[in-house]
Design a protein around this motif. Structure first.
Motif, PDB file in Angstrom:
ATOM      1  N   UNK A 116       0.833  -1.199   0.000  1.00  0.00           N
ATOM      2  CA  UNK A 116       0.000   0.000   0.000  1.00  0.00           C
ATOM      3  C   UNK A 116       0.869   1.251   0.000  1.00  0.00           C
ATOM      4  N   UNK A 117       0.335   2.308  -0.596  1.00  0.00           N
ATOM      5  CA  UNK A 117       1.016   3.602  -0.692  1.00  0.00           C
ATOM      6  C   UNK A 117       2.433   3.446  -1.242  1.00  0.00           C
ATOM      7  N   UNK A 118       2.512   2.682  -2.295  1.00  0.00           N
ATOM      8  CA  UNK A 118       3.804   2.448  -2.942  1.00  0.00           C
ATOM      9  C   UNK A 118       3.574   2.168  -4.421  1.00  0.00           C
ATOM     10  N   UNK A 119       4.575   2.458  -5.218  1.00  0.00           N
ATOM     11  CA  UNK A 119       4.557   2.150  -6.636  1.00  0.00           C
ATOM     12  C   UNK A 119       5.642   1.125  -6.932  1.00  0.00           C
ATOM     13  N   UNK A 120       5.317   0.191  -7.810  1.00  0.00           N
ATOM     14  CA  UNK A 120       6.270  -0.848  -8.215  1.00  0.00           C
ATOM     15  C   UNK A 120       6.695  -0.564  -9.649  1.00  0.00           C
ATOM     16  N   UNK A 121       7.999  -0.486  -9.871  1.00  0.00           N
ATOM     17  CA  UNK A 121       8.554  -0.245 -11.200  1.00  0.00           C
ATOM     18  C   UNK A 121       9.492  -1.391 -11.576  1.00  0.00           C
ATOM     19  N   UNK A 122       9.439  -1.767 -12.844  1.00  0.00           N
ATOM     20  CA  UNK A 122      10.415  -2.700 -13.404  1.00  0.00           C
ATOM     21  C   UNK A 122      11.462  -1.870 -14.135  1.00  0.00           C
ATOM     22  N   UNK A 123      12.720  -2.017 -13.745  1.00  0.00           N
ATOM     23  CA  UNK A 123      13.787  -1.150 -14.230  1.00  0.00           C
ATOM     24  C   UNK A 123      14.854  -1.982 -14.940  1.00  0.00           C
ATOM     25  N   UNK A 124      15.344  -1.462 -16.047  1.00  0.00           N
ATOM     26  CA  UNK A 124      16.474  -2.097 -16.728  1.00  0.00           C
ATOM     27  C   UNK A 124      17.058  -1.106 -17.733  1.00  0.00           C
ATOM     28  N   UNK A 164      26.095   4.785 -30.777  1.00  0.00           N
ATOM     29  CA  UNK A 164      25.176   4.043 -29.909  1.00  0.00           C
ATOM     30  C   UNK A 164      24.678   4.926 -28.770  1.00  0.00           C
ATOM     31  N   UNK A 165      23.578   4.482 -28.165  1.00  0.00           N
ATOM     32  CA  UNK A 165      23.030   5.129 -26.980  1.00  0.00           C
ATOM     33  C   UNK A 165      22.484   4.065 -26.058  1.00  0.00           C
ATOM     34  N   UNK A 166      22.210   4.441 -24.821  1.00  0.00           N
ATOM     35  CA  UNK A 166      21.665   3.509 -23.826  1.00  0.00           C
ATOM     36  C   UNK A 166      20.384   4.097 -23.247  1.00  0.00           C
ATOM     37  N   UNK A 167      19.355   3.276 -23.192  1.00  0.00           N
ATOM     38  CA  UNK A 167      18.066   3.702 -22.642  1.00  0.00           C
ATOM     39  C   UNK A 167      17.876   3.090 -21.260  1.00  0.00           C
ATOM     40  N   UNK A 168      17.725   3.934 -20.252  1.00  0.00           N
ATOM     41  CA  UNK A 168      17.311   3.509 -18.910  1.00  0.00           C
ATOM     42  C   UNK A 168      15.794   3.683 -18.850  1.00  0.00           C
ATOM     43  N   UNK A 169      15.084   2.616 -18.451  1.00  0.00           N
ATOM     44  CA  UNK A 169      13.623   2.681 -18.453  1.00  0.00           C
ATOM     45  C   UNK A 169      13.063   2.077 -17.178  1.00  0.00           C
ATOM     46  N   UNK A 170      11.973   2.683 -16.693  1.00  0.00           N
ATOM     47  CA  UNK A 170      11.246   2.177 -15.525  1.00  0.00           C
ATOM     48  C   UNK A 170       9.776   2.040 -15.925  1.00  0.00           C
ATOM     49  N   UNK A 171       9.288   0.813 -15.936  1.00  0.00           N
ATOM     50  CA  UNK A 171       7.896   0.521 -16.296  1.00  0.00           C
ATOM     51  C   UNK A 171       7.062   0.420 -15.024  1.00  0.00           C
ATOM     52  N   UNK A 172       6.066   1.289 -14.892  1.00  0.00           N
ATOM     53  CA  UNK A 172       5.175   1.224 -13.734  1.00  0.00           C
ATOM     54  C   UNK A 172       4.223   0.050 -13.910  1.00  0.00           C
ATOM     55  N   UNK A 173       4.279  -0.916 -13.003  1.00  0.00           N
ATOM     56  CA  UNK A 173       3.535  -2.160 -13.155  1.00  0.00           C
ATOM     57  C   UNK A 173       2.034  -1.916 -13.186  1.00  0.00           C
ATOM     58  N   UNK A 174       1.541  -1.020 -12.360  1.00  0.00           N
ATOM     59  CA  UNK A 174       0.092  -0.816 -12.234  1.00  0.00           C
ATOM     60  C   UNK A 174      -0.525  -0.176 -13.468  1.00  0.00           C
ATOM     61  N   UNK A 175       0.159   0.779 -14.075  1.00  0.00           N
ATOM     62  CA  UNK A 175      -0.438   1.541 -15.176  1.00  0.00           C
ATOM     63  C   UNK A 175       0.193   1.255 -16.528  1.00  0.00           C
ATOM     64  N   UNK A 199       5.823   4.561 -18.662  1.00  0.00           N
ATOM     65  CA  UNK A 199       7.269   4.371 -18.681  1.00  0.00           C
ATOM     66  C   UNK A 199       7.972   5.700 -18.442  1.00  0.00           C
ATOM     67  N   UNK A 200       8.965   5.674 -17.560  1.00  0.00           N
ATOM     68  CA  UNK A 200       9.872   6.812 -17.377  1.00  0.00           C
ATOM     69  C   UNK A 200      11.200   6.409 -17.996  1.00  0.00           C
ATOM     70  N   UNK A 201      11.676   7.178 -18.958  1.00  0.00           N
ATOM     71  CA  UNK A 201      12.891   6.817 -19.671  1.00  0.00           C
ATOM     72  C   UNK A 201      13.940   7.908 -19.611  1.00  0.00           C
ATOM     73  N   UNK A 202      15.181   7.504 -19.769  1.00  0.00           N
ATOM     74  CA  UNK A 202      16.291   8.450 -19.789  1.00  0.00           C
ATOM     75  C   UNK A 202      17.375   7.886 -20.690  1.00  0.00           C
ATOM     76  N   UNK A 203      17.905   8.721 -21.590  1.00  0.00           N
ATOM     77  CA  UNK A 203      18.908   8.289 -22.555  1.00  0.00           C
ATOM     78  C   UNK A 203      20.286   8.833 -22.179  1.00  0.00           C
ATOM     79  N   UNK A 204      21.277   7.962 -22.258  1.00  0.00           N
ATOM     80  CA  UNK A 204      22.651   8.350 -21.954  1.00  0.00           C
ATOM     81  C   UNK A 204      23.589   7.669 -22.948  1.00  0.00           C
ATOM     82  N   UNK A 205      24.712   8.318 -23.214  1.00  0.00           N
ATOM     83  CA  UNK A 205      25.663   7.755 -24.170  1.00  0.00           C
ATOM     84  C   UNK A 205      26.514   6.648 -23.551  1.00  0.00           C
TER      85      UNK A 205
END
Length: 363
Positions: A171-179, A213-224, A227-233
């Motif tokens: 409760x009162x928490x969000x679950x994200x899958x990150x990779x 090349x680039x690298x994508x950091x992503x966090x997928x919110x399980x409930x909804x 996606x929150x994403x961020x790109x870095x070299x």
């Protein structure tokens, strides 16, 4: 209340019949259709109802009732296929069993797998007959699939931890899958892409020019599914820390944050551990080693690859990153969460069943 419906035929096995049925079930080369019929009869002999047996074995009550009745009337001979209209059979059950056994338990001398032509020559049958037998028993020697069994000593605990988050989040928490999806290449084709036309698919040259090349950091919110994403070299702990800071800024401050992620070294550096101590609302849950299938963001990465990256043409890294950002923004306008359905016990039970079918799995 008395039970209604058609009474089931009583089924009692002799010692010889039980031994024969159990032997066929244990033998690896037994055709799956025959093995299922043997399991049905063994389960029925315990006194279970057709419905209970069907649920236990993944069949239907009608099929269980049919094989129960045929066994009671004809015993083991009743489990075979009944005569059908048409010409007499030219291939015996023994020949069919021999083809199945040879396919499952051997390989040809000059190849890694059997072909219909090679098996037909080996068994003295026609190529079409071998093809029909293989189709009937779902045998495809030309195909292979990959797998990887985790050797993580805490595999069971981690499966329960991650699956528990999916099925019963706190409760009162969000679950994200990150990779991280690292080393995404900006590829430009060496010649112009030829568009699709009636009767002709889109055509691309097999060779390409790498633009970086680039690298994508992503966090997928399980409930909804957002996606929150961020790109870095680059792909280092420093970039992962920046991504954690971004998550901290975008997620409401009154909510705890549970992150499901893999065991990559950048997730466990002293700098990351220090940052987590200073931000106690963040909780990390690591998947077992070699078990990326437990991380739902991998499924989202597959969609990104199939729908935007694989056939994309990008002359620069900037163009690639712009496409990725646009795709994420479009996704978030109508996100689709991935719903996890299997419990941890169901996963572990199925894995145990698989391990029982392969040699040396206890090692």
């Amino acid at each position: 209340m008395a039970r209604t419906g058609r009474p089931k035929a009583e089924l009692i096995l002799s010692d010889a019949e039980r031994a024969a049925l159990e032997g066929w079930v244990r033998r690896r080369s037994t055709p799956q259709a025959w093995a299922l019929r043997c399991r049905i009869i063994l389960a029925c002999a315990t006194g279970a109802s057709n419905k209970d047996v069907a649920t236990q074995l993944g069949s239907t009550p009608h099929a269980v009732g049919r094989w129960r009745k045929r066994f009671v009337e004809h015993r083991i001979a009743g489990l075979g296929d009944m005569p059908r209209p048409g010409g007499p059979r030219t291939v015996t059950d023994e020949q069919v069993a021999a083809v199945v056994k040879r396919t499952l338990e051997s390989t040809p001398k000059n190849a890694t797998h059997w072909s219909t032509r090679a098996m037909a020559q080996e068994m003295g049958l026609s190529q079409s007959t071998v093809s029909r037998i293989w189709r009937a028993f779902g045998l495809q020697p030309h195909r292979t699939e990959t797998f990887k069994l985790s050797t993580d000593p805490y595999f069971i605990d981690k499966v329960h931890d991650v699956v528990g988050l999916y099925l019963d989040p706190p409760e009162r928490a969000l679950v994200f899958c990150v990779d991280e999806k690292s080393q995404i290449q900006a590829l430009d084709r060496s010649q112009p892409v030829l568009p699709m036309m009636p009767g002709v698919p889109q055509r691309l040259t097999h060779d390409y020019v790498r633009a970086g090349t680039t690298t994508l950091f992503a966090a997928l919110e399980v409930a909804t599914g957002k996606v929150i994403g961020s790109l870095h070299r680059r792909h280092r702990a420093e970039e992962f820390k920046k991504f954690l800071i971004k998550l901290d800024q975008e997620i409401p401050a009154d909510l705890d944050v549970h992150l499901v992620l893999d065991n990559y070294a950048t997730h466990k550096t002293p700098a990351i551990k220090t940052w987590l101590v200073a931000h106690p609302r963040f909780h990390l849950h690591f998947t077992p080693t070699g078990s990326s299938w437990l991380n739902l963001v991998e499924r989202w990465f597959a969609e990104l690859t199939n729908k935007r990256i694989r056939r994309g043409v990008h002359k620069s890294v900037q163009a690639l990153e712009k496409d990725i950002r646009t795709w994420i923004a479009t996704w978030n306008t109508d996100p689709k969460p991935y719903v996890w359905t299997k419990t941890a016990d169901e996963i572990l039970e199925r894995l145990a069943s698989y391990l029982n079918r392969i040699p040396d799995s206890e090692d």
